[in-house]
Scaffold this motif. Structure first.
Motif, short mmCIF file in Angstrom:
data_model
loop_
_atom_site.label_atom_id
_atom_site.label_comp_id
_atom_site.label_asym_id
_atom_site.label_seq_id
_atom_site.Cartn_x
_atom_site.Cartn_y
_atom_site.Cartn_z
N ASP A 37 -0.55 5.89 -9.66
CA ASP A 37 -0.46 5.30 -8.33
C ASP A 37 -1.28 4.01 -8.35
O ASP A 37 -2.51 4.06 -8.31
CB ASP A 37 -1.01 6.26 -7.28
CG ASP A 37 -0.99 5.69 -5.87
OD1 ASP A 37 -0.77 4.47 -5.72
OD2 ASP A 37 -1.20 6.46 -4.91
N ARG A 124 0.27 -2.41 -6.31
CA ARG A 124 1.63 -2.05 -6.70
C ARG A 124 1.93 -2.47 -8.14
O ARG A 124 1.25 -3.30 -8.73
CB ARG A 124 2.65 -2.67 -5.74
CG ARG A 124 2.74 -4.18 -5.74
CD ARG A 124 3.80 -4.65 -4.75
NE ARG A 124 5.13 -4.19 -5.12
CZ ARG A 124 6.11 -3.94 -4.24
NH1 ARG A 124 5.90 -4.10 -2.94
NH2 ARG A 124 7.30 -3.53 -4.64
N ASP A 126 5.60 -3.28 -10.56
CA ASP A 126 7.05 -3.49 -10.50
C ASP A 126 7.59 -3.92 -11.84
O ASP A 126 7.01 -4.79 -12.51
CB ASP A 126 7.39 -4.57 -9.48
CG ASP A 126 6.96 -4.23 -8.07
OD1 ASP A 126 7.70 -3.51 -7.38
OD2 ASP A 126 5.86 -4.68 -7.67
N THR A 175 9.32 1.94 -12.57
CA THR A 175 8.58 1.80 -11.32
C THR A 175 9.45 2.14 -10.13
O THR A 175 10.67 1.96 -10.15
CB THR A 175 8.03 0.36 -11.15
OG1 THR A 175 9.10 -0.59 -11.29
CG2 THR A 175 6.96 0.07 -12.19
N LYS A 177 10.89 1.75 -6.25
CA LYS A 177 11.41 0.57 -5.56
C LYS A 177 10.34 -0.12 -4.74
O LYS A 177 10.30 -1.36 -4.66
CB LYS A 177 12.58 0.97 -4.67
CG LYS A 177 13.28 -0.22 -4.02
CD LYS A 177 14.51 0.22 -3.26
CE LYS A 177 15.24 -0.99 -2.66
NZ LYS A 177 16.47 -0.58 -1.92
N ASP A 178 9.44 0.67 -4.14
CA ASP A 178 8.39 0.08 -3.31
C ASP A 178 7.11 -0.22 -4.08
O ASP A 178 6.09 -0.59 -3.49
CB ASP A 178 8.08 0.98 -2.12
CG ASP A 178 7.54 2.35 -2.52
OD1 ASP A 178 7.41 2.61 -3.74
OD2 ASP A 178 7.25 3.17 -1.63
N GLY A 179 7.15 -0.08 -5.40
CA GLY A 179 5.99 -0.39 -6.23
C GLY A 179 4.87 0.62 -6.18
O GLY A 179 3.80 0.39 -6.74
N SER A 180 5.12 1.78 -5.54
CA SER A 180 4.05 2.75 -5.31
C SER A 180 3.78 3.66 -6.50
O SER A 180 2.78 4.39 -6.50
CB SER A 180 4.38 3.61 -4.09
OG SER A 180 5.56 4.39 -4.33
#
Length: 244
Positions: A37, A124, A126, A175, A177-180
């Motif tokens: 995370d 994040r 990506d 990764t 989609k929201d980079g989380s």
């Protein structure tokens, strides 16, 4: 009662790693996957020491971090490199660009377009296809380019063959989609690109994933008692914690 208390003490003494790693089986192959995370954990890239010599090994990264009062809780090789350990493609560490973006086709897996770039920013992570990365120009604190892409917007790389006979130990990252989430994977038996890409797309359900390397792929994951050693590496990615 005393026996129960002893068990509780043992449980509290067990180390708590920041990264969650597990060994899995998927579609007849064995993998180790590690979930990070980036909003909660310090994910960084490492290449050279203070004297501009390649670090090369997980243990060397750990020794360098000790000077900061920190230690690795997870690490993996993170992209292709030349004989002198310099990265083949784009590389940024702590905001400093060491190697520019390579966007043209070329020999080997790296040049099997589309390739991609892992970009780490505040909170994040990506994976970008390289031309998309150039268009968006994200402000990455750390970035590493490799190739080929394994998954591109939910689709496998178009050159992957279901009946391929090219099998290697492989590692890479996907990764959310929201980079989380950044999910790192290494195969524990030789796999094809199609099989490896399918792990990220179909099992991990990640929209974008990037191949790091094959055959020399290595992992440091105390969570599963793993500390691979071998030839010196180029770029290394790892999660950093305060040392105990």
């Amino acid at each position: 009662m005393m026996r129960w208390a002893a068990l509780v003490l043992v449980a509290w003494a067990a180390p708590a790693w920041a990264v969650t790693c597990e060994n899995i089986q998927y579609d007849g192959n064995r993998y180790t996957i590690c979930t990070v995370d980036p909003a909660q954990e310090e994910l960084r890239l490492f290449l050279y020491d203070d004297n501009d010599a390649p670090l090369g090994q997980f243990s060397a990264v750990d020794r360098a971090l000790a000077d900061e009062g920190k230690a690795l809780s997870f690490a993996m090789n993170a992209g292709m490199y030349h004989d002198n350990r310099a990265p083949v493609g784009h590389y940024i560490e702590d905001g400093e660009e060491i190697m520019r973006v390579i966007s043209n086709p070329g020999p080997g897996n790296f040049g099997l377009l589309p390739n991609g770039i892992l970009c780490l920013r505040a909170g994040r992570a990506d994976v970008f296809e390289t031309l998309d990365y150039v268009d968006q120009a994200p402000d990455c604190t750390h970035a590493t380019q490799s190739g080929p892409m394994l998954v591109i917007d939910g689709d496998l790389h178009p050159r992957f063959l279901t009946d391929s006979t090219s099998r290697f130990i492989r590692n890479g990252v996907g990764t959310a989609k929201d980079g989380s989430q950044a999910i790192f994977a290494i195969s524990n038996n030789a796999v094809t690109f199609h099989e490896f890409g399918s792990l990220f797309r179909d099992h991990l359900q990640l929209p974008n994933a990037l191949f790091f390397d094959g055959n020399i792929s290595r992992l440091y994951a105390p969570d599963v008692n793993r500390d691979d050693f071998g030839f010196a590496l180029g770029p290394i990615i790892g999660v950093v914690e305060t040392a105990n």
